[in-house]
Enzyme design. Structure first.
Site, PDB file in Angstrom:
ATOM      1  N   GLU A  46       0.950  -1.350  -0.052  1.00 54.89           N
ATOM      2  CA  GLU A  46       0.078   0.126  -0.128  1.00 54.89           C
ATOM      3  C   GLU A  46       1.052   1.211   0.068  1.00 54.89           C
ATOM      4  OE1 GLU A  46      -0.476  -2.700   1.924  1.00 54.89           O
ATOM      5  OE2 GLU A  46      -2.769  -3.039   1.740  1.00 54.89           O
ATOM      6  N   PHE A  69     -11.732  -7.144  13.820  1.00 51.94           N
ATOM      7  CA  PHE A  69     -10.611  -7.383  13.047  1.00 51.94           C
ATOM      8  C   PHE A  69     -10.067  -6.330  11.848  1.00 51.94           C
ATOM      9  CE2 PHE A  69      -9.369  -9.712   8.933  1.00 51.94           C
ATOM     10  CZ  PHE A  69      -8.180 -10.088   9.473  1.00 51.94           C
ATOM     11  N   GLN A  70      -8.937  -6.073  11.830  1.00 49.03           N
ATOM     12  CA  GLN A  70      -8.400  -5.149  10.982  1.00 49.03           C
ATOM     13  C   GLN A  70      -8.954  -3.767  11.060  1.00 49.03           C
ATOM     14  OE1 GLN A  70      -8.558  -6.956   6.764  1.00 49.03           O
ATOM     15  NE2 GLN A  70      -6.533  -7.482   7.181  1.00 49.03           N
ATOM     16  N   LYS A  89     -17.603  -0.299   6.385  1.00 46.05           N
ATOM     17  CA  LYS A  89     -17.949  -1.255   5.751  1.00 46.05           C
ATOM     18  C   LYS A  89     -19.293  -1.285   5.393  1.00 46.05           C
ATOM     19  CE  LYS A  89     -17.391  -5.793   4.060  1.00 46.05           C
ATOM     20  NZ  LYS A  89     -16.819  -7.231   4.213  1.00 46.05           N
TER      21      LYS A  89
END
Lengths: 579, 165
Positions: A56, A118-119, A168
């Protein structure tokens, strides 16, 4: 457009549609859990080409290279957590050099933000000190406006990177909302100034016209404001010497007779002497960085300083300006030229002749002179050869270290945006991904990444990206088997104790390039340098990794003496020793 | 020199953290900070008390102004202004002597005893930061402080000039 005419889209579709409507051509990115829906909306998309990088950080540098070479905003898309944190070095690089970027990062769903999902990473928090602004979007219908504002903020005023964090759940295919991208952006708390205040312009013109020993000291602001023509016009009208910062190279042609070279730590003798002895410093889009001024308390004691900058915080931050002018470089230079025209005033040409007489004497020192060797390639020679082979027309990206300084000093850039380097942050690993962005923007131009054996290994994985998308940049690896700039400092200031600056077990770069499917070439003999380089550039459709073994003892000179005045410098002597 | 900055900014999540972050990032100190929405609920007003010479203050003001969320910044101490701060001082009040001393000092400073329990008095005082500090000193010398809490200073310019968008 009333609500009935607004198409119903998912958040993910809005992201892609917004980018499309804003004219984004290249999106550099890397998919992951939080952005799967956005990637699904990108699948088989026609107008935006997505470039899948291998890390990235490289996505940001590539977008940065694209932005620096074109002047457009660079675009990045990454996932949450590690995807987002991997962009940090790239964002900081762009921030320090005022490069317009928009980084879209995925985020965990709003329902679990703050629960160490998570993440999950607080991307807005992580990036806060190194962005111009950031957005955490909470509702799908707010996406287009946030993205439009991000692009507007990134490119206006003093440009810079903007982060848009997209949870998300708001890009989920389950929710649709009316899509509307505002055409005009109006942010009541953000009104960057463009024109200089007429009273300050008047003062600036008065000071300039009375000057006996003026110098135009200009930086990256000339490049980002597209003010090169105005700068050249003013310089010629005044017959004044011009020096450029590392970020401002190409602001005036490097072969212009009034150009005295780069200034600062590794500036030319004549540039630093001209600055120190000037009675008026007309600074435009430069920020009196510590790599320019040397000791600020001893900086140019006799100069009246006019400082033009779009960012008021840059003015009088390190060096007090006598005539501050807030405004865009292009507009302010136009105002100065118009006022001089209108009032029919200029400076004393006899004084200028005397000034040039003095400057020409400094030029005779030939501070960029170096001694060639019969059996070893000198790094300076590599850059001079590159200039010859590319007719001085190449876009040159660089990494950070000795090779960066050699590239800046020995390749006279004729145009703005030709020279692409990490000036403020000094990011090793910048060169190759930046070159990818440049080559995508200018496929028919020469694009060379001048790098070193240390820097190139920091983002070498991008050789794979170059293969996948057919990006035939030329890598000029100035290989001295060491971290040359670190070693130089250790030689000069640490009694030659070369602590951890030697690169043992370097890869065979030729084989490495071949392993990625590219062409590798090696040269160690000065007599073969030019022919090998010509061969490399003749292979227009191939990425060529040119591994050039150079004399590892070469130092970058001139060099300022730490703590001294701007013109307190160590020069190279022609026999290779310092004088 | 002590300076008071008044900042008008968008009442949005994250706006405060940008201000606080800027101060720590650039090495400026914060002596006190207060923040609340204004009569226009889309805006917040922050009052920061800081220290620095004129040059540092100029940089701070410009840096704060540069933040995208910020509409206006003014150094209040540049012009005539009024400032106020509230302090709550919790004192040990176990016997008559202690209680009388607290009452006497509070009266002199025009403070108010706003909470009383068997062994504790809590005193409120409103005034300039200087007065608040003097009061705390007196209470420390003449009694036994359990804890203190200060609001941080708020200030407003005198006359008809206002910090408005």
């Amino acid at each position: 457009m009333n609500n009935d005419e607004r198409p119903m889209l998912t958040g993910a579709q809005m992201v892609v549609k917004s980018l499309e409507d804003l004219g984004v051509k290249y999106l550099f990115g890397y998919p992951g859990g939080a952005v799967l829906d956005i990637y699904d909306a990108l699948f088989e998309h026609q107008s935006i080409e997505h470039i899948l990088v291998r890390h990235e950080q490289a996505a940001v540098h590539a977008a940065d290279g694209y932005a620096r070479s074109t002047g457009d905003v660079g675009s990045v898309l990454v996932t949450s957590g590690p995807g987002a944190t991997n962009t940090i070095t790239g964002i900081a690089t762009a921030y320090m050099d005022s490069i317009p970027l928009v980084v879209l990062s995925g985020q965990v769903p709003t329902t679990v933000i703050g629960e160490d999902a998570f993440q999950e990473t607080d991307m807005v928090g992580c990036s806060r000190p190194i962005v111009k602004h950031s957005f955490l979007v909470k509702r799908a219908e707010d996406i287009p406006e946030a993205i439009a504002k991000a692009y507007y903020i990134a490119r206006t005023g003093r440009p810079g990177p903007v982060v848009v964090d997209l949870p998300k759940d708001i890009v989920s295919p389950l929710i649709k909302a009316p899509y509307y991208l505002p055409k005009e952006i109006n942010i009541r708390s953000y009104k960057p100034s463009t024109k200089g205040h007429p009273r300050q312009i008047k003062k600036a013109v008065d000071v300039l016209c009375k000057a006996k020993r003026p110098v135009l000291y200009t930086g990256g602001g000339i490049i980002s404001a597209e003010a090169s023509a105005e700068l050249t016009a003013l310089a010629e009208k005044l017959n004044a010497p011009v020096t450029n910062t590392l970020m401002g190279l190409g602001g005036i042609s490097g072969v212009h007779p009034q150009y005295v070279g780069m200034l600062g730590m590794h500036g030319t003798y004549e540039a630093n002497k001209t600055m120190h002895n000037a009675d008026v410093i007309f600074a435009v889009g430069a920020r009196f960085d510590d790599r320019v001024t040397n000791n600020v308390t001893k900086f140019c004691p006799n100069a009246t300083i006019v400082h033009v900058d779009v960012d008021p915080t840059s003015i009088s931050k390190t060096i007090q300006a006598h005539v501050p002018v807030v405004g865009e470089a292009k507009r302010v230079l136009q105002q100065v030229l118009e006022l001089m025209e209108h009032e029919n005033v200029t400076n004393d040409k006899d004084e200028m002749a005397r000034w040039w007489n003095q400057i020409d004497q400094w030029r005779e020192v030939d501070s960029l002179g170096y001694t060639k060797s019969a059996d070893k390639i000198m790094p300076q020679q590599v850059v001079e050869c590159l200039y010859e082979v590319t007719n001085g027309d190449a876009y040159v990206t660089s990494d950070v270290g000795q090779h960066q300084m050699f590239a800046a000093m020995y390749y006279p850039f004729k145009k703005p945006r030709q020279w692409i380097n990490s000036g403020g942050l000094g990011t090793m690993g910048f060169g190759l991904p930046a070159a990818m962005g440049v080559k995508l923007a200018f496929p028919d131009s020469y694009v060379a990444c001048v790098t070193g054996d240390g820097s190139i290994q920091m983002n070498i994985q991008e050789l794979a990206t170059c293969m996948q998308y057919g990006i035939p940049v030329k890598i000029i690896n100035i290989n001295n088997s060491s971290l040359g700039m670190v070693k130089q400092w250790q030689s000069m200031f640490y009694d030659g104790r070369h602590s951890h600056s030697y690169m043992d077990s370097l890869p065979d770069f030729v084989k490495l390039a071949e392993a990625y499917g590219h062409v590798g070439m090696r040269v160690s003999d000065p007599r073969e340098l030019k022919s090998v380089m010509e061969k490399a550039f003749a292979m227009k459709d191939k990425l060529v990794f040119l591994d050039i073994n150079v004399d590892p003892s070469a130092h970058v000179y001139p060099m300022q003496v730490k703590g001294g005045t701007i013109d307190d410098m160590v020069l190279a002597s022609k026999d290779g020793e310092n004088k | 020199m002590r300076r008071i900055l008044s900042i008008l900014l968008e009442n949005e999540p994250g706006a405060l953290s940008r201000i606080v972050g800027l101060f720590s990032q650039r090495g400026y100190n914060i002596e006190s900070l207060t923040v609340a929405k204004t009569d226009d609920e889309s805006l917040s007003r922050i009052t920061i008390s800081t220290r620095g010479d004129q040059r540092v203050l100029e940089q701070i003001t410009k840096q704060v102004n540069k933040l995208v969320d910020v509409l206006k910044v003014r150094e209040l101490t540049e012009r005539p202004n009024v400032e106020r701060e509230v302090v709550l001082v919790k004192m040990l009040a176990e016997n008559n002597e202690q209680r009388e001393e607290i009452k006497r000092c509070s009266d002199i400073f025009r403070g108010q005893i706003i909470d009383v329990t068997a062994k504790v008095y809590t005193v409120q005082l409103l005034g300039t930061s200087e007065k608040v500090e003097a009061f705390i000193d007196v209470m420390r010398e003449n009694g036994s402080i359990i804890e203190t809490v200060r609001s941080g200073v708020v200030g407003i310019g005198r006359g008809d000039k206002a910090l408005k968008p």
